[in-house]
Write a protein that holds these residues in place. Structure first.
Motif, PDB file in Angstrom:
ATOM      1  N   ALA A 102       0.824  -1.214   0.000  1.00  0.00           N
ATOM      2  CA  ALA A 102       0.000   0.000   0.000  1.00  0.00           C
ATOM      3  C   ALA A 102       0.855   1.260   0.000  1.00  0.00           C
ATOM      4  O   ALA A 102       0.486   2.284  -0.582  1.00  0.00           O
ATOM      5  N   LEU A 103       2.034   1.171   0.643  1.00  0.00           N
ATOM      6  CA  LEU A 103       2.911   2.341   0.743  1.00  0.00           C
ATOM      7  C   LEU A 103       3.791   2.540  -0.483  1.00  0.00           C
ATOM      8  O   LEU A 103       4.295   3.642  -0.704  1.00  0.00           O
ATOM      9  N   LEU A 104       3.982   1.484  -1.263  1.00  0.00           N
ATOM     10  CA  LEU A 104       5.004   1.510  -2.310  1.00  0.00           C
ATOM     11  C   LEU A 104       4.872   2.685  -3.285  1.00  0.00           C
ATOM     12  O   LEU A 104       5.872   3.367  -3.557  1.00  0.00           O
ATOM     13  N   PRO A 105       3.677   2.972  -3.841  1.00  0.00           N
ATOM     14  CA  PRO A 105       3.604   4.113  -4.766  1.00  0.00           C
ATOM     15  C   PRO A 105       4.010   5.437  -4.117  1.00  0.00           C
ATOM     16  O   PRO A 105       4.756   6.217  -4.714  1.00  0.00           O
ATOM     17  N   ALA A 106       3.540   5.673  -2.888  1.00  0.00           N
ATOM     18  CA  ALA A 106       3.899   6.919  -2.196  1.00  0.00           C
ATOM     19  C   ALA A 106       5.380   6.942  -1.848  1.00  0.00           C
ATOM     20  O   ALA A 106       6.043   7.990  -1.941  1.00  0.00           O
ATOM     21  N   LEU A 107       5.916   5.796  -1.461  1.00  0.00           N
ATOM     22  CA  LEU A 107       7.341   5.717  -1.118  1.00  0.00           C
ATOM     23  C   LEU A 107       8.215   5.991  -2.331  1.00  0.00           C
ATOM     24  O   LEU A 107       9.189   6.743  -2.256  1.00  0.00           O
ATOM     25  N   VAL A 108       7.872   5.384  -3.455  1.00  0.00           N
ATOM     26  CA  VAL A 108       8.633   5.614  -4.687  1.00  0.00           C
ATOM     27  C   VAL A 108       8.523   7.076  -5.111  1.00  0.00           C
ATOM     28  O   VAL A 108       9.509   7.694  -5.536  1.00  0.00           O
ATOM     29  N   SER A 109       7.325   7.639  -5.003  1.00  0.00           N
ATOM     30  CA  SER A 109       7.141   9.043  -5.377  1.00  0.00           C
ATOM     31  C   SER A 109       7.965   9.965  -4.493  1.00  0.00           C
ATOM     32  O   SER A 109       8.661  10.864  -4.987  1.00  0.00           O
ATOM     33  N   GLY A 110       7.900   9.761  -3.184  1.00  0.00           N
ATOM     34  CA  GLY A 110       8.680  10.601  -2.271  1.00  0.00           C
ATOM     35  C   GLY A 110      10.169  10.459  -2.486  1.00  0.00           C
ATOM     36  O   GLY A 110      10.912  11.444  -2.466  1.00  0.00           O
ATOM     37  N   ALA A 111      10.627   9.206  -2.709  1.00  0.00           N
ATOM     38  CA  ALA A 111      12.050   8.981  -2.951  1.00  0.00           C
ATOM     39  C   ALA A 111      12.491   9.628  -4.261  1.00  0.00           C
ATOM     40  O   ALA A 111      13.586  10.197  -4.346  1.00  0.00           O
ATOM     41  N   GLY A 112      11.630   9.564  -5.282  1.00  0.00           N
ATOM     42  CA  GLY A 112      11.970  10.194  -6.556  1.00  0.00           C
ATOM     43  C   GLY A 112      12.090  11.701  -6.435  1.00  0.00           C
ATOM     44  O   GLY A 112      13.015  12.317  -6.989  1.00  0.00           O
ATOM     45  N   LEU A 113      11.173  12.303  -5.698  1.00  0.00           N
ATOM     46  CA  LEU A 113      11.240  13.751  -5.482  1.00  0.00           C
ATOM     47  C   LEU A 113      12.477  14.124  -4.665  1.00  0.00           C
ATOM     48  O   LEU A 113      13.116  15.152  -4.923  1.00  0.00           O
ATOM     49  N   ALA A 114      12.808  13.291  -3.675  1.00  0.00           N
ATOM     50  CA  ALA A 114      14.007  13.547  -2.877  1.00  0.00           C
ATOM     51  C   ALA A 114      15.257  13.473  -3.746  1.00  0.00           C
ATOM     52  O   ALA A 114      16.172  14.294  -3.624  1.00  0.00           O
ATOM     53  N   PHE A 115      15.310  12.484  -4.640  1.00  0.00           N
ATOM     54  CA  PHE A 115      16.464  12.358  -5.536  1.00  0.00           C
ATOM     55  C   PHE A 115      16.572  13.560  -6.462  1.00  0.00           C
ATOM     56  O   PHE A 115      17.664  14.115  -6.660  1.00  0.00           O
ATOM     57  N   ALA A 116      15.432  13.986  -7.020  1.00  0.00           N
ATOM     58  CA  ALA A 116      15.443  15.148  -7.918  1.00  0.00           C
ATOM     59  C   ALA A 116      15.929  16.400  -7.185  1.00  0.00           C
ATOM     60  O   ALA A 116      16.668  17.213  -7.743  1.00  0.00           O
ATOM     61  N   ARG A 117      15.506  16.563  -5.930  1.00  0.00           N
ATOM     62  CA  ARG A 117      15.959  17.714  -5.148  1.00  0.00           C
ATOM     63  C   ARG A 117      17.452  17.616  -4.849  1.00  0.00           C
ATOM     64  O   ARG A 117      18.188  18.605  -4.958  1.00  0.00           O
ATOM     65  N   ALA A 118      17.927  16.425  -4.508  1.00  0.00           N
ATOM     66  CA  ALA A 118      19.331  16.264  -4.161  1.00  0.00           C
ATOM     67  C   ALA A 118      20.237  16.546  -5.357  1.00  0.00           C
ATOM     68  O   ALA A 118      21.300  17.154  -5.209  1.00  0.00           O
ATOM     69  N   VAL A 119      19.815  16.115  -6.538  1.00  0.00           N
ATOM     70  CA  VAL A 119      20.637  16.309  -7.738  1.00  0.00           C
ATOM     71  C   VAL A 119      20.880  17.791  -8.015  1.00  0.00           C
ATOM     72  O   VAL A 119      21.979  18.181  -8.435  1.00  0.00           O
ATOM     73  N   GLY A 120      19.884  18.628  -7.766  1.00  0.00           N
ATOM     74  CA  GLY A 120      20.026  20.049  -8.082  1.00  0.00           C
ATOM     75  C   GLY A 120      20.309  20.936  -6.891  1.00  0.00           C
ATOM     76  O   GLY A 120      20.323  22.165  -7.030  1.00  0.00           O
ATOM     77  N   GLU A 121      20.574  20.348  -5.722  1.00  0.00           N
ATOM     78  CA  GLU A 121      20.755  21.160  -4.511  1.00  0.00           C
ATOM     79  C   GLU A 121      22.062  21.956  -4.548  1.00  0.00           C
ATOM     80  O   GLU A 121      23.099  21.468  -5.002  1.00  0.00           O
ATOM     81  N   TYR A 122      21.985  23.195  -4.070  1.00  0.00           N
ATOM     82  CA  TYR A 122      23.171  24.066  -4.039  1.00  0.00           C
ATOM     83  C   TYR A 122      23.379  24.712  -2.671  1.00  0.00           C
ATOM     84  O   TYR A 122      24.436  24.579  -2.070  1.00  0.00           O
ATOM     85  N   GLY A 123      22.346  25.398  -2.181  1.00  0.00           N
ATOM     86  CA  GLY A 123      22.526  26.231  -0.991  1.00  0.00           C
ATOM     87  C   GLY A 123      23.015  25.487   0.227  1.00  0.00           C
ATOM     88  O   GLY A 123      23.897  25.968   0.955  1.00  0.00           O
ATOM     89  N   SER A 124      22.485  24.291   0.489  1.00  0.00           N
ATOM     90  CA  SER A 124      22.833  23.585   1.723  1.00  0.00           C
ATOM     91  C   SER A 124      24.232  22.978   1.685  1.00  0.00           C
ATOM     92  O   SER A 124      24.798  22.646   2.732  1.00  0.00           O
ATOM     93  N   VAL A 125      24.813  22.821   0.487  1.00  0.00           N
ATOM     94  CA  VAL A 125      26.143  22.208   0.388  1.00  0.00           C
ATOM     95  C   VAL A 125      27.240  23.223   0.125  1.00  0.00           C
ATOM     96  O   VAL A 125      28.432  22.881   0.206  1.00  0.00           O
ATOM     97  N   VAL A 126      26.876  24.463  -0.171  1.00  0.00           N
ATOM     98  CA  VAL A 126      27.857  25.425  -0.667  1.00  0.00           C
ATOM     99  C   VAL A 126      28.953  25.720   0.354  1.00  0.00           C
ATOM    100  O   VAL A 126      30.109  25.948  -0.021  1.00  0.00           O
ATOM    101  N   LEU A 127      28.635  25.708   1.652  1.00  0.00           N
ATOM    102  CA  LEU A 127      29.631  26.030   2.667  1.00  0.00           C
ATOM    103  C   LEU A 127      30.329  24.799   3.220  1.00  0.00           C
ATOM    104  O   LEU A 127      31.493  24.878   3.615  1.00  0.00           O
TER     105      LEU A 127
END
Length: 269
Positions: free
Chosen positions: A187-212
């Protein structure tokens, strides 16, 4: 009957005017900027674009970004599900405070997150960890900013999971692990995959939190920092080429999420 159908369609939507306004706004806010960066990346033609994204520094930054993003996504998929489970199934003091803390990375400017992490894992770390200018620091920063995507994707589904099926399975002697694997996880799998995919997309383009915390050395430079570095050194075409590469990666991930969701819905139907 046709007249009634048209009336219902008109009552449920805005018609041609609404579609036109929505299309225009989407074009101005999304499509035009995307077209501009693609055009910039192709100023020298496809050979120049390919040379830009296959340069050793570009490949190193892209490889680091993808590896750390995948690891961070997998960790948050597990820990985010656990946190969502605790928030839904357990009652404890401070539960609302924990819920608010989960949303903090959404509201906090990412450069502030980088300053906070610099104070925590920098040279004068209160916990004795000096991880600045390491891959560990980048991973911690990305874990911080991507955790809410998994928690907030899984939590609403957990609220709707059929507890009677879990109780029935428990009454038949099923272990907690079996109940989770056979009843809860599907029951959780679609939501889990969706959340993980969004997290991956955010991590790939992240700048501000890693800059320092990354140190921005060639060894620890993620793709977003590589783009900023190319802009600062007056190489906009190379920056645009890396930007287009990241856009394509995130677009593929988002399309994959939609296809997976559609497939699950068809299978469930």
């Amino acid at each position: 009957m046709r007249g009634r159908g048209r009336a219902r369609a008109g009552a449920g939507g805005l018609g041609g005017v609404g579609i036109g306004v929505a299309t225009l706004w989407l074009s101005v806010i999304v499509l035009l900027p995307l077209a501009a960066v693609v055009a910039k990346s192709l100023e020298g033609g496809l050979p120049a674009f390919w040379d830009a994204i296959t340069a050793p520094a570009a490949m190193r930054a892209l490889r680091l970004t993808l590896v750390v993003s995948v690891v961070v996504t997998l960790i948050n998929a597990v820990m985010g599900t656990l946190i969502a489970w605790v928030l839904v199934r357990d009652d404890f003091r401070g539960k609302r405070l924990v819920g608010a803390l989960i949303d903090l990375p959404f509201a906090l400017p990412t450069i502030v997150a980088s300053i906070v992490l610099l104070a925590l894992i920098g040279a004068n770390s209160p916990i004795g960890l000096d991880l600045v200018a390491t891959h560990w620091a980048i991973g911690i920063a990305l874990l911080f900013v991507t955790l809410p995507f998994v928690v907030r994707s899984v939590q609403p589904v957990l609220l709707e999971v059929d507890k009677e099926a879990e109780q029935a399975a428990a009454s038949l002697g099923a272990s907690n692990a079996t109940i989770f694997r056979r009843i809860v996880l599907p029951a959780l799998l679609p939501a889990l995959v969706s959340g993980a995919g969004l997290a991956f997309a955010r991590a790939v383009g992240e700048y501000g939190s890693v800059v320092l915390v990354s140190g921005n050395t060639p060894r620890n430079q993620v793709a977003s920092q590589y783009i900023a570095d190319r802009i600062e050194t007056d190489r906009p075409a190379a920056a645009a080429a890396m930007s287009v590469t990241l856009l394509l990666l995130t677009f593929v991930v988002l399309v994959g999420l939609r296809l997976f969701t559609h497939w699950r819905q068809r299978r469930a139907g």
